[in-house]
Design a protein around this motif. Structure first.
Motif, PDB file in Angstrom:
ATOM      1  N   PHE A  89      -4.527  73.130  17.865  1.00 12.68           N
ATOM      2  CA  PHE A  89      -5.492  72.344  17.094  1.00 12.68           C
ATOM      3  C   PHE A  89      -5.919  73.034  15.798  1.00 12.68           C
ATOM      4  O   PHE A  89      -6.634  72.466  14.992  1.00 12.68           O
ATOM      5  CB  PHE A  89      -6.725  71.999  17.939  1.00 12.68           C
ATOM      6  CG  PHE A  89      -7.503  73.203  18.421  1.00 12.68           C
ATOM      7  CD1 PHE A  89      -8.507  73.755  17.646  1.00 12.68           C
ATOM      8  CD2 PHE A  89      -7.225  73.768  19.659  1.00 12.68           C
ATOM      9  CE1 PHE A  89      -9.228  74.851  18.082  1.00 12.68           C
ATOM     10  CE2 PHE A  89      -7.930  74.870  20.108  1.00 12.68           C
ATOM     11  CZ  PHE A  89      -8.940  75.417  19.317  1.00 12.68           C
ATOM     12  N   LEU A  90      -5.476  74.292  15.598  1.00 10.63           N
ATOM     13  CA  LEU A  90      -5.747  75.008  14.349  1.00 10.63           C
ATOM     14  C   LEU A  90      -4.614  74.712  13.377  1.00 10.63           C
ATOM     15  O   LEU A  90      -3.447  74.963  13.689  1.00 10.63           O
ATOM     16  CB  LEU A  90      -5.844  76.514  14.592  1.00 10.63           C
ATOM     17  CG  LEU A  90      -6.943  77.006  15.536  1.00 10.63           C
ATOM     18  CD1 LEU A  90      -6.792  78.497  15.788  1.00 10.63           C
ATOM     19  CD2 LEU A  90      -8.326  76.719  14.951  1.00 10.63           C
ATOM     20  N   ASN A  91      -4.915  74.215  12.192  1.00  9.08           N
ATOM     21  CA  ASN A  91      -3.860  73.771  11.286  1.00  9.08           C
ATOM     22  C   ASN A  91      -3.812  74.499   9.948  1.00  9.08           C
ATOM     23  O   ASN A  91      -2.737  74.728   9.410  1.00  9.08           O
ATOM     24  CB  ASN A  91      -3.991  72.265  11.046  1.00  9.08           C
ATOM     25  CG  ASN A  91      -3.682  71.459  12.304  1.00  9.08           C
ATOM     26  OD1 ASN A  91      -2.540  71.290  12.673  1.00  9.08           O
ATOM     27  ND2 ASN A  91      -4.720  70.978  12.975  1.00  9.08           N
ATOM     28  N   PRO A 145       1.813  78.689  10.051  1.00 12.41           N
ATOM     29  CA  PRO A 145       3.161  78.234   9.692  1.00 12.41           C
ATOM     30  C   PRO A 145       3.524  76.915  10.352  1.00 12.41           C
ATOM     31  O   PRO A 145       3.200  76.677  11.515  1.00 12.41           O
ATOM     32  CB  PRO A 145       4.062  79.368  10.215  1.00 12.41           C
ATOM     33  CG  PRO A 145       3.183  80.563  10.279  1.00 12.41           C
ATOM     34  CD  PRO A 145       1.822  80.047  10.635  1.00 12.41           C
ATOM     35  N   GLU A 146       4.193  76.053   9.571  1.00  9.56           N
ATOM     36  CA  GLU A 146       4.689  74.756  10.036  1.00  9.56           C
ATOM     37  C   GLU A 146       3.578  73.785  10.433  1.00  9.56           C
ATOM     38  O   GLU A 146       3.834  72.779  11.107  1.00  9.56           O
ATOM     39  CB  GLU A 146       5.688  74.942  11.197  1.00  9.56           C
ATOM     40  CG  GLU A 146       6.914  75.762  10.803  1.00  9.56           C
ATOM     41  CD  GLU A 146       7.880  75.959  11.956  1.00  9.56           C
ATOM     42  OE1 GLU A 146       7.705  75.316  13.008  1.00  9.56           O
ATOM     43  OE2 GLU A 146       8.807  76.783  11.797  1.00  9.56           O
ATOM     44  N   ARG A 147       2.356  74.091  10.022  1.00 13.70           N
ATOM     45  CA  ARG A 147       1.256  73.138  10.209  1.00 13.70           C
ATOM     46  C   ARG A 147       0.660  72.817   8.841  1.00 13.70           C
ATOM     47  O   ARG A 147       0.771  73.596   7.905  1.00 13.70           O
ATOM     48  CB  ARG A 147       0.204  73.691  11.165  1.00 13.70           C
ATOM     49  CG  ARG A 147       0.773  74.004  12.541  1.00 13.70           C
ATOM     50  CD  ARG A 147      -0.282  74.505  13.506  1.00 13.70           C
ATOM     51  NE  ARG A 147       0.326  75.180  14.654  1.00 13.70           N
ATOM     52  CZ  ARG A 147      -0.354  75.806  15.602  1.00 13.70           C
ATOM     53  NH1 ARG A 147      -1.684  75.838  15.548  1.00 13.70           N
ATOM     54  NH2 ARG A 147       0.278  76.407  16.599  1.00 13.70           N
ATOM     55  N   SER A 148       0.049  71.655   8.726  1.00 15.12           N
ATOM     56  CA  SER A 148      -0.357  71.171   7.407  1.00 15.12           C
ATOM     57  C   SER A 148      -1.470  70.143   7.540  1.00 15.12           C
ATOM     58  O   SER A 148      -1.969  69.885   8.635  1.00 15.12           O
ATOM     59  CB  SER A 148       0.850  70.512   6.726  1.00 15.12           C
ATOM     60  OG  SER A 148       1.232  69.343   7.464  1.00 15.12           O
ATOM     61  N   ILE A 149      -1.818  69.513   6.398  1.00 12.95           N
ATOM     62  CA  ILE A 149      -2.796  68.426   6.444  1.00 12.95           C
ATOM     63  C   ILE A 149      -2.279  67.277   7.306  1.00 12.95           C
ATOM     64  O   ILE A 149      -3.071  66.543   7.904  1.00 12.95           O
ATOM     65  CB  ILE A 149      -3.159  67.917   5.034  1.00 12.95           C
ATOM     66  CG1 ILE A 149      -1.910  67.430   4.273  1.00 12.95           C
ATOM     67  CG2 ILE A 149      -3.902  68.986   4.247  1.00 12.95           C
ATOM     68  CD1 ILE A 149      -2.219  66.725   2.953  1.00 12.95           C
ATOM     69  N   LEU A 150      -0.962  67.136   7.406  1.00 11.21           N
ATOM     70  CA  LEU A 150      -0.393  66.057   8.226  1.00 11.21           C
ATOM     71  C   LEU A 150      -0.547  66.340   9.714  1.00 11.21           C
ATOM     72  O   LEU A 150      -0.911  65.448  10.483  1.00 11.21           O
ATOM     73  CB  LEU A 150       1.085  65.854   7.885  1.00 11.21           C
ATOM     74  CG  LEU A 150       1.383  65.273   6.497  1.00 11.21           C
ATOM     75  CD1 LEU A 150       2.886  65.150   6.297  1.00 11.21           C
ATOM     76  CD2 LEU A 150       0.720  63.916   6.328  1.00 11.21           C
ATOM     77  N   THR A 151      -0.265  67.578  10.123  1.00 12.53           N
ATOM     78  CA  THR A 151      -0.441  67.899  11.553  1.00 12.53           C
ATOM     79  C   THR A 151      -1.918  67.872  11.925  1.00 12.53           C
ATOM     80  O   THR A 151      -2.261  67.632  13.082  1.00 12.53           O
ATOM     81  CB  THR A 151       0.159  69.278  11.896  1.00 12.53           C
ATOM     82  OG1 THR A 151      -0.474  70.297  11.104  1.00 12.53           O
ATOM     83  CG2 THR A 151       1.653  69.303  11.644  1.00 12.53           C
ATOM     84  N   ASN A 152      -2.781  68.099  10.942  1.00 12.54           N
ATOM     85  CA  ASN A 152      -4.219  68.014  11.209  1.00 12.54           C
ATOM     86  C   ASN A 152      -4.669  66.559  11.351  1.00 12.54           C
ATOM     87  O   ASN A 152      -5.544  66.247  12.162  1.00 12.54           O
ATOM     88  CB  ASN A 152      -5.001  68.682  10.074  1.00 12.54           C
ATOM     89  CG  ASN A 152      -6.485  68.738  10.350  1.00 12.54           C
ATOM     90  OD1 ASN A 152      -6.928  69.379  11.290  1.00 12.54           O
ATOM     91  ND2 ASN A 152      -7.267  68.038   9.532  1.00 12.54           N
ATOM     92  N   ALA A 153      -4.066  65.669  10.562  1.00  6.68           N
ATOM     93  CA  ALA A 153      -4.490  64.261  10.550  1.00  6.68           C
ATOM     94  C   ALA A 153      -3.878  63.435  11.676  1.00  6.68           C
ATOM     95  O   ALA A 153      -4.529  62.537  12.232  1.00  6.68           O
ATOM     96  CB  ALA A 153      -4.139  63.641   9.197  1.00  6.68           C
ATOM     97  N   THR A 154      -2.638  63.737  12.046  1.00  4.90           N
ATOM     98  CA  THR A 154      -1.879  62.891  12.980  1.00  4.90           C
ATOM     99  C   THR A 154      -2.577  62.620  14.316  1.00  4.90           C
ATOM    100  O   THR A 154      -2.553  61.479  14.801  1.00  4.90           O
ATOM    101  CB  THR A 154      -0.480  63.495  13.219  1.00  4.90           C
ATOM    102  OG1 THR A 154       0.220  63.538  11.966  1.00  4.90           O
ATOM    103  CG2 THR A 154       0.309  62.683  14.217  1.00  4.90           C
ATOM    104  N   PRO A 155      -3.218  63.619  14.963  1.00  4.51           N
ATOM    105  CA  PRO A 155      -3.874  63.321  16.254  1.00  4.51           C
ATOM    106  C   PRO A 155      -4.988  62.272  16.157  1.00  4.51           C
ATOM    107  O   PRO A 155      -5.423  61.747  17.184  1.00  4.51           O
ATOM    108  CB  PRO A 155      -4.450  64.683  16.678  1.00  4.51           C
ATOM    109  CG  PRO A 155      -3.611  65.684  15.963  1.00  4.51           C
ATOM    110  CD  PRO A 155      -3.289  65.057  14.644  1.00  4.51           C
ATOM    111  N   HIS A 156      -5.456  61.972  14.928  1.00  7.11           N
ATOM    112  CA  HIS A 156      -6.585  61.055  14.767  1.00  7.11           C
ATOM    113  C   HIS A 156      -6.168  59.645  14.322  1.00  7.11           C
ATOM    114  O   HIS A 156      -7.029  58.798  14.074  1.00  7.11           O
ATOM    115  CB  HIS A 156      -7.579  61.645  13.761  1.00  7.11           C
ATOM    116  CG  HIS A 156      -8.003  63.038  14.090  1.00  7.11           C
ATOM    117  ND1 HIS A 156      -8.839  63.336  15.143  1.00  7.11           N
ATOM    118  CD2 HIS A 156      -7.677  64.237  13.526  1.00  7.11           C
ATOM    119  CE1 HIS A 156      -9.026  64.649  15.208  1.00  7.11           C
ATOM    120  NE2 HIS A 156      -8.336  65.203  14.236  1.00  7.11           N
ATOM    121  N   VAL A 157      -4.852  59.403  14.230  1.00  6.93           N
ATOM    122  CA  VAL A 157      -4.368  58.095  13.782  1.00  6.93           C
ATOM    123  C   VAL A 157      -4.825  57.001  14.754  1.00  6.93           C
ATOM    124  O   VAL A 157      -4.713  57.139  15.973  1.00  6.93           O
ATOM    125  CB  VAL A 157      -2.826  58.092  13.668  1.00  6.93           C
ATOM    126  CG1 VAL A 157      -2.310  56.680  13.399  1.00  6.93           C
ATOM    127  CG2 VAL A 157      -2.377  59.021  12.553  1.00  6.93           C
TER     128      VAL A 157
END
Length: 297
Positions: free
Chosen positions: A80-82, A86-98
């Protein structure tokens, strides 16, 4: 739980990053010579500025080596830390909340400034570094007795600060309530499929109890019919560029095509906008790129 990186000797640390202790110590004793300070206006706030302490080339090289050779040695950071991972971004941070109808946005107040050299030293000790190595690393990664905004190591160490202050304990509480938590540096996002407003006072109290100070002015709770934007990405129905930004970018693209370059716009800045749009909504990004492809500015 903090990752364990068991380095006990300064000599071994120096060997790993390819710098001798004499040079590292010289930097630690003269840090003001190795940083450039500038001030940037905060977004949407014309009267407030953010202090950026950017390391100069030599120190930046050392900090990047620490980040990639030493800190990234650990592959076990919580998912959950983005920010700064490495290999995490604003997209990996946003995706779980779609498509989540209810989202709570929290902001950590003066995040980097609030993390002291003493705390960074203790975090290194808890990660398995010896006291002398912990002191040296704390000196190499802090400036003016706190974590500097502008150093490549700061986002990673800010994540360690959150782990040290039991962010995983807070996350486990939220999971028991069927709520999702992600973090991106100082931005904390919590979402759910039901109206969880009754839990907000408890959530805020949990952060306070664990020593994570929140900026109350930036606490925001979005309900069903609100557009929901997580770290600059719309998650209302799918991952997308927010509606207002799409309109603004199309307008800017047409101005650029007609030769009316917006104030402050450069090709480098525009390419950055296109890259962001390509990552979030590739067809829209391609449209912007096509409209302005032949324009030189």
């Amino acid at each position: 739980m903090l990752p364990v990186i068991n380095i006990r000797s300064i000599k071994y640390l120096c060997k790993r990053i390819g710098f001798n202790f004499k040079e590292l110590n010289k930097i630690c004793l003269n840090k003001s010579r190795f940083y450039t300070t500038k001030y940037e206006k905060k977004k949407n706030r014309s009267d407030e500025f953010r202090t950026i302490n950017a390391p100069k080339t030599r120190l930046k090289i050392i900090q990047r080596l620490l980040l990639h050779i030493i800190y990234y040695e650990s592959k076990t950071l919580p998912d959950f830390l983005n920010g700064g991972v490495p290999e995490r971004s604003i997209l990996t941070n946003a995706t779980p909340h779609v498509k989540k109808p209810y989202i709570l946005f929290l902001d950590i107040e003066d995040f980097f400034d609030s993390i002291s050299r003493r705390q960074i030293r203790e975090i290194h000790r808890r990660m398995g570094f010896s006291p002398p190595v912990s002191s040296l690393l704390a000196d190499l990664t802090t400036y003016d007795k706190h974590l500097p905004q502008g150093a490549p190591t700061s986002p990673f160490l800010a994540n360690m600060y959150l782990i040290y202050h039991n962010i995983e304990k807070i996350r486990n509480f939220l999971l028991r309530k069927n709520l999702v938590l992600t973090t991106y540096v100082d931005d904390i996002t919590i979402s759910g499929d039901y109206d969880f407003s009754e839990y907000i006072p408890t959530i805020l109290e949990l952060f306070k109890k664990e020593g994570i100070k929140l900026n109350e002015k930036k606490t925001k709770y979005c309900r069903k019919n609100d557009e929901k934007i997580v770290t600059g990405v719309s998650v209302t129905t799918k991952i997308n560029v927010p509606r207002k930004k799409r309109c603004d970018f199309i307008k800017q693209a047409n101005h650029i095509k007609s030769g009316l370059i917006p104030d402050g716009m450069t090709r480098q800045k525009w390419n950055g906008i296109i890259a962001y749009c390509m990552a979030v909504n590739k067809p829209f990004g391609k449209t912007l790129k096509h409209i302005t492809a032949t324009v030189k500015f």
